[in-house]
Scaffold this motif. Sequence first.
Motif, PDB file in Angstrom:
ATOM      1  N   ASN A 139       6.303  -4.996  12.218  1.00  0.00           N
ATOM      2  CA  ASN A 139       7.145  -4.204  11.315  1.00  0.00           C
ATOM      3  C   ASN A 139       7.866  -5.085  10.308  1.00  0.00           C
ATOM      4  OD1 ASN A 139       6.446  -1.743  12.415  1.00  0.00           O
ATOM      5  ND2 ASN A 139       8.247  -1.558  13.706  1.00  0.00           N
ATOM      6  N   ALA A 140       8.319  -6.258  10.748  1.00  0.00           N
ATOM      7  CA  ALA A 140       9.052  -7.150   9.849  1.00  0.00           C
ATOM      8  C   ALA A 140       8.171  -7.618   8.694  1.00  0.00           C
ATOM      9  CB  ALA A 140       9.591  -8.350  10.628  1.00  0.00           C
ATOM     10  N   VAL A 141       6.936  -8.029   9.002  1.00  0.00           N
ATOM     11  CA  VAL A 141       6.074  -8.504   7.914  1.00  0.00           C
ATOM     12  C   VAL A 141       5.578  -7.336   7.059  1.00  0.00           C
ATOM     13  CG1 VAL A 141       5.391 -10.634   9.073  1.00  0.00           C
ATOM     14  CG2 VAL A 141       4.032  -8.569   9.423  1.00  0.00           C
ATOM     15  N   THR A 142       5.348  -6.179   7.682  1.00  0.00           N
ATOM     16  CA  THR A 142       4.925  -5.008   6.906  1.00  0.00           C
ATOM     17  C   THR A 142       6.017  -4.602   5.923  1.00  0.00           C
ATOM     18  OG1 THR A 142       3.559  -4.205   8.733  1.00  0.00           O
ATOM     19  CG2 THR A 142       4.129  -2.619   7.030  1.00  0.00           C
ATOM     20  N   HIS A 143       7.258  -4.588   6.406  1.00  0.00           N
ATOM     21  CA  HIS A 143       8.382  -4.235   5.535  1.00  0.00           C
ATOM     22  C   HIS A 143       8.506  -5.250   4.397  1.00  0.00           C
ATOM     23  CE1 HIS A 143      12.235  -2.351   4.535  1.00  0.00           C
ATOM     24  NE2 HIS A 143      12.695  -3.577   4.362  1.00  0.00           N
ATOM     25  N   ALA A 144       8.325  -6.536   4.714  1.00  0.00           N
ATOM     26  CA  ALA A 144       8.435  -7.567   3.685  1.00  0.00           C
ATOM     27  C   ALA A 144       7.337  -7.429   2.642  1.00  0.00           C
ATOM     28  CB  ALA A 144       8.376  -8.951   4.342  1.00  0.00           C
ATOM     29  N   VAL A 145       6.117  -7.134   3.092  1.00  0.00           N
ATOM     30  CA  VAL A 145       5.008  -6.945   2.156  1.00  0.00           C
ATOM     31  C   VAL A 145       5.265  -5.731   1.273  1.00  0.00           C
ATOM     32  CG1 VAL A 145       2.563  -6.331   1.984  1.00  0.00           C
ATOM     33  CG2 VAL A 145       3.290  -8.107   3.586  1.00  0.00           C
ATOM     34  N   ALA A 146       5.706  -4.630   1.895  1.00  0.00           N
ATOM     35  CA  ALA A 146       5.960  -3.402   1.131  1.00  0.00           C
ATOM     36  C   ALA A 146       7.065  -3.605   0.102  1.00  0.00           C
ATOM     37  CB  ALA A 146       6.329  -2.270   2.085  1.00  0.00           C
ATOM     38  N   ALA A 147       8.018  -4.470   0.398  1.00  0.00           N
ATOM     39  CA  ALA A 147       9.125  -4.711  -0.526  1.00  0.00           C
ATOM     40  C   ALA A 147       8.682  -5.484  -1.760  1.00  0.00           C
ATOM     41  CB  ALA A 147      10.241  -5.471   0.190  1.00  0.00           C
ATOM     42  N   ARG A 148       7.502  -6.084  -1.700  1.00  0.00           N
ATOM     43  CA  ARG A 148       7.011  -6.893  -2.816  1.00  0.00           C
ATOM     44  C   ARG A 148       6.314  -6.074  -3.897  1.00  0.00           C
ATOM     45  NH1 ARG A 148       5.676 -12.224  -1.726  1.00  0.00           N
ATOM     46  NH2 ARG A 148       3.417 -12.038  -2.008  1.00  0.00           N
ATOM     47  N   VAL A 149       5.997  -4.824  -3.588  1.00  0.00           N
ATOM     48  CA  VAL A 149       5.317  -3.977  -4.564  1.00  0.00           C
ATOM     49  C   VAL A 149       6.054  -2.640  -4.670  1.00  0.00           C
ATOM     50  CG1 VAL A 149       3.063  -5.024  -4.113  1.00  0.00           C
ATOM     51  CG2 VAL A 149       3.758  -3.014  -2.832  1.00  0.00           C
ATOM     52  N   PRO A 150       6.029  -2.008  -5.842  1.00  0.00           N
ATOM     53  CA  PRO A 150       6.730  -0.725  -6.019  1.00  0.00           C
ATOM     54  C   PRO A 150       5.932   0.443  -5.457  1.00  0.00           C
ATOM     55  CG  PRO A 150       5.715  -1.371  -8.077  1.00  0.00           C
ATOM     56  CD  PRO A 150       5.474  -2.510  -7.124  1.00  0.00           C
ATOM     57  N   GLY A 151       5.761   0.478  -4.141  1.00  0.00           N
ATOM     58  CA  GLY A 151       5.025   1.564  -3.511  1.00  0.00           C
ATOM     59  C   GLY A 151       5.943   2.485  -2.733  1.00  0.00           C
ATOM     60  N   VAL A 152       5.418   3.095  -1.679  1.00  0.00           N
ATOM     61  CA  VAL A 152       6.163   4.031  -0.831  1.00  0.00           C
ATOM     62  C   VAL A 152       6.070   3.526   0.603  1.00  0.00           C
ATOM     63  CG1 VAL A 152       6.195   6.362   0.116  1.00  0.00           C
ATOM     64  CG2 VAL A 152       5.814   6.018  -2.329  1.00  0.00           C
ATOM     65  N   HIS A 153       7.206   3.250   1.209  1.00  0.00           N
ATOM     66  CA  HIS A 153       7.235   2.690   2.562  1.00  0.00           C
ATOM     67  C   HIS A 153       8.030   3.599   3.481  1.00  0.00           C
ATOM     68  CE1 HIS A 153       6.965  -0.300   5.685  1.00  0.00           C
ATOM     69  NE2 HIS A 153       8.271  -0.354   5.806  1.00  0.00           N
ATOM     70  N   LEU A 154       7.416   3.969   4.613  1.00  0.00           N
ATOM     71  CA  LEU A 154       8.033   4.865   5.589  1.00  0.00           C
ATOM     72  C   LEU A 154       8.362   4.088   6.857  1.00  0.00           C
ATOM     73  CD1 LEU A 154       8.746   7.698   6.763  1.00  0.00           C
ATOM     74  CD2 LEU A 154       6.314   7.924   7.344  1.00  0.00           C
ATOM     75  N   ASP A 155       9.623   4.127   7.269  1.00  0.00           N
ATOM     76  CA  ASP A 155      10.035   3.497   8.529  1.00  0.00           C
ATOM     77  C   ASP A 155      10.184   4.593   9.575  1.00  0.00           C
ATOM     78  OD1 ASP A 155      11.094   2.125  10.642  1.00  0.00           O
ATOM     79  OD2 ASP A 155      12.635   1.080   9.477  1.00  0.00           O
ATOM     80  N   LEU A 156       9.191   4.688  10.449  1.00  0.00           N
ATOM     81  CA  LEU A 156       9.204   5.754  11.453  1.00  0.00           C
ATOM     82  C   LEU A 156      10.343   5.594  12.457  1.00  0.00           C
ATOM     83  CD1 LEU A 156       5.379   6.086  12.005  1.00  0.00           C
ATOM     84  CD2 LEU A 156       6.891   7.859  11.117  1.00  0.00           C
ATOM     85  N   ASN A 157      10.894   4.395  12.571  1.00  0.00           N
ATOM     86  CA  ASN A 157      12.018   4.201  13.475  1.00  0.00           C
ATOM     87  C   ASN A 157      13.272   4.933  12.998  1.00  0.00           C
ATOM     88  OD1 ASN A 157      11.307   2.266  15.744  1.00  0.00           O
ATOM     89  ND2 ASN A 157      10.485   1.186  13.973  1.00  0.00           N
TER      90      ASN A 157
END
Length: 291
Positions: A139-157
């Motif tokens: 989750n930590a690396v996925t969140h970091a990758v998603a933060a690098r591009v202007p996309g849509v990121h869902l945190d199911l937690n």
Amino acid sequence: MLTFVALGDSTTAGFGDPMPDGSWRGWAALLADGLAPPGQVAFHNLAVSGALSADVARDQLPVALDHKPDVAAVLVGVNDTLRRGFDVSAIGNTMDHTIGSLHRSGALVLSACFPDPGRLFGLPAPLARPISRRIAAVNAVTHAVAARVPGVHLDLNLLPEAYEPRMWSVDRLHPGERGHRLLAGSFYDLLVARGGPVHRRPDPEPGNPPPSRGARVWWMATQGSAWLYRRSRDLVPSLARMAIAEWWYDLRGLAHDLDETVQKETSRALDMFVDTPPGLTTIQKPIPNRQ
């Protein structure tokens, strides 16, 4: 015509959301129907059961890019946590390559962080702790990758409903229809907030009746048992090794060493994103072949 491509593993393939003809539907298909009016969406589901992050980057990504997607979803990583040789840097590397490549192609990329399976399924501590540790790293690396591009990121937690038993299928490993609808609706809401392509929000209520007790037993005796047998050959040995290692370290009061090791590995994985353009971290380490 809007093109939507979904990449990932069995969850994105639709497992847990069966159709009357025996095929799987899933959250991505439900979301596809909500992105544009009927006949205006070309949907391609490339997800494969058991896929690792490296499989998605190596096998699914080239096909996805060929479709020239307007919207692309990448949900992967859970299977990586269940394999021997867990390498959070390699996972981050391949995730960055996949998401970055889709972003550079012009696609709006959807991604997600996963709920904690130890909390979700009430696993015994020697198994819950190592899986939870690894999910947190993914989750930590996925969140970091998603933060690098202007996309849509869902945190199911952040979705309390994700931990409700009614959201999960009879196999307890995949979302049921209600859970798939939760995923589709949550992504839809984030697309609305971002000004992305939307048409009609997916209905949160299941369209099919819940399986009866007899149907659940029949599923486990036919499809479920076959699926568990196939996965037992790769998952059970890895899960057993993790549980034994956890028990051994815990018995000696050294469980914190395992926490610190994964935390250090995660920090190193995150460091490789510093001052590196999205999707270009693969120059540091090649995408591995699946073992």
